[in-house]
Design a protein around this motif. Sequence first.
Motif, short mmCIF file in Angstrom:
data_model
loop_
_atom_site.label_atom_id
_atom_site.label_comp_id
_atom_site.label_asym_id
_atom_site.label_seq_id
_atom_site.Cartn_x
_atom_site.Cartn_y
_atom_site.Cartn_z
N ALA A 1 -12.18 -0.24 -14.63
CA ALA A 1 -12.51 -1.67 -14.71
C ALA A 1 -12.19 -2.37 -13.39
CB ALA A 1 -11.75 -2.32 -15.86
N PHE A 2 -11.07 -2.04 -12.79
CA PHE A 2 -10.69 -2.62 -11.50
C PHE A 2 -11.75 -2.32 -10.44
CE2 PHE A 2 -8.70 -1.78 -7.35
CZ PHE A 2 -8.24 -3.05 -7.04
N LEU A 3 -12.15 -1.05 -10.35
CA LEU A 3 -13.14 -0.68 -9.34
C LEU A 3 -14.50 -1.32 -9.61
CD1 LEU A 3 -12.23 3.07 -8.77
CD2 LEU A 3 -11.90 1.15 -7.18
N LYS A 4 -14.87 -1.44 -10.87
CA LYS A 4 -16.15 -2.08 -11.22
C LYS A 4 -16.15 -3.54 -10.78
CE LYS A 4 -20.23 -1.97 -13.06
NZ LYS A 4 -21.31 -1.22 -12.42
N ARG A 5 -14.99 -4.22 -10.91
CA ARG A 5 -14.91 -5.61 -10.44
C ARG A 5 -15.02 -5.66 -8.92
NH1 ARG A 5 -10.83 -5.60 -14.23
NH2 ARG A 5 -9.21 -5.54 -12.62
N ASP B 1 -20.90 2.54 -10.69
CA ASP B 1 -20.21 2.88 -11.92
C ASP B 1 -19.09 3.85 -11.56
OD1 ASP B 1 -21.80 1.41 -13.74
OD2 ASP B 1 -23.34 2.95 -13.61
N PHE B 2 -18.01 3.83 -12.33
CA PHE B 2 -16.85 4.65 -12.02
C PHE B 2 -16.37 5.38 -13.26
CE2 PHE B 2 -16.96 1.27 -8.94
CZ PHE B 2 -16.73 1.94 -7.75
N PHE B 3 -15.86 6.58 -13.04
CA PHE B 3 -15.23 7.38 -14.08
C PHE B 3 -13.92 7.89 -13.50
CE2 PHE B 3 -14.37 11.53 -16.03
CZ PHE B 3 -14.20 11.12 -17.33
N ALA B 4 -12.81 7.50 -14.10
CA ALA B 4 -11.50 7.95 -13.64
C ALA B 4 -10.99 9.00 -14.61
CB ALA B 4 -10.54 6.76 -13.58
N ASN B 5 -10.48 10.07 -14.07
CA ASN B 5 -9.99 11.17 -14.88
C ASN B 5 -8.82 11.79 -14.14
OD1 ASN B 5 -9.73 13.08 -16.85
ND2 ASN B 5 -11.42 14.34 -16.15
N GLY B 6 -7.87 12.31 -14.87
CA GLY B 6 -6.73 12.96 -14.22
C GLY B 6 -6.02 13.91 -15.14
N ASP B 7 -5.43 14.93 -14.54
CA ASP B 7 -4.66 15.91 -15.30
C ASP B 7 -3.17 15.57 -15.31
OD1 ASP B 7 -6.96 17.40 -15.80
OD2 ASP B 7 -6.74 18.53 -13.94
N THR B 8 -2.76 14.55 -14.53
CA THR B 8 -1.37 14.15 -14.48
C THR B 8 -1.27 12.68 -14.85
OG1 THR B 8 -1.53 13.54 -12.15
CG2 THR B 8 -0.88 15.80 -12.63
N GLU B 9 -0.06 12.22 -15.01
CA GLU B 9 0.15 10.81 -15.29
C GLU B 9 -0.36 9.97 -14.13
OE1 GLU B 9 1.41 9.30 -18.08
OE2 GLU B 9 1.20 11.30 -18.91
N PRO B 10 -0.97 8.81 -14.39
CA PRO B 10 -1.46 7.96 -13.30
C PRO B 10 -0.35 7.60 -12.33
CG PRO B 10 -2.22 7.16 -15.42
CD PRO B 10 -1.23 8.25 -15.69
N PHE B 11 -0.69 7.59 -11.05
CA PHE B 11 0.17 7.15 -9.96
C PHE B 11 1.32 8.09 -9.65
CE2 PHE B 11 -2.40 3.61 -9.69
CZ PHE B 11 -2.68 3.21 -10.97
#
Length: 76
Positions: free
Chosen positions: A6-10, A16-26
């Motif tokens: 949502a942040f990147l879309k703003r 369009d963006f899709f965020a995905n991760g195998d670890t905890e964010p940040f």
Amino acid sequence: MREVEAFLKRCFPEYDFFANGDTEPFEGDFQILPICGVDGEELGTLRVLDHPDQSVIMSIAAALKGFRPGQPPALN
């Protein structure tokens, strides 16, 4: 991860963006991977898109450095 999208879309409404991760964010750095294909008009086909300019990738990376989860959008 939806908050990142949502942040990147703003910041970049034309993408369009899709965020995905195998670890905890940040717990690490973000990695930006442009997806240069979408489903084609016929089932089982792929339509290739132009790869974004490197300046776009750099702008997205710079924007992510200012992202803070859980803060109101005006503070991001």
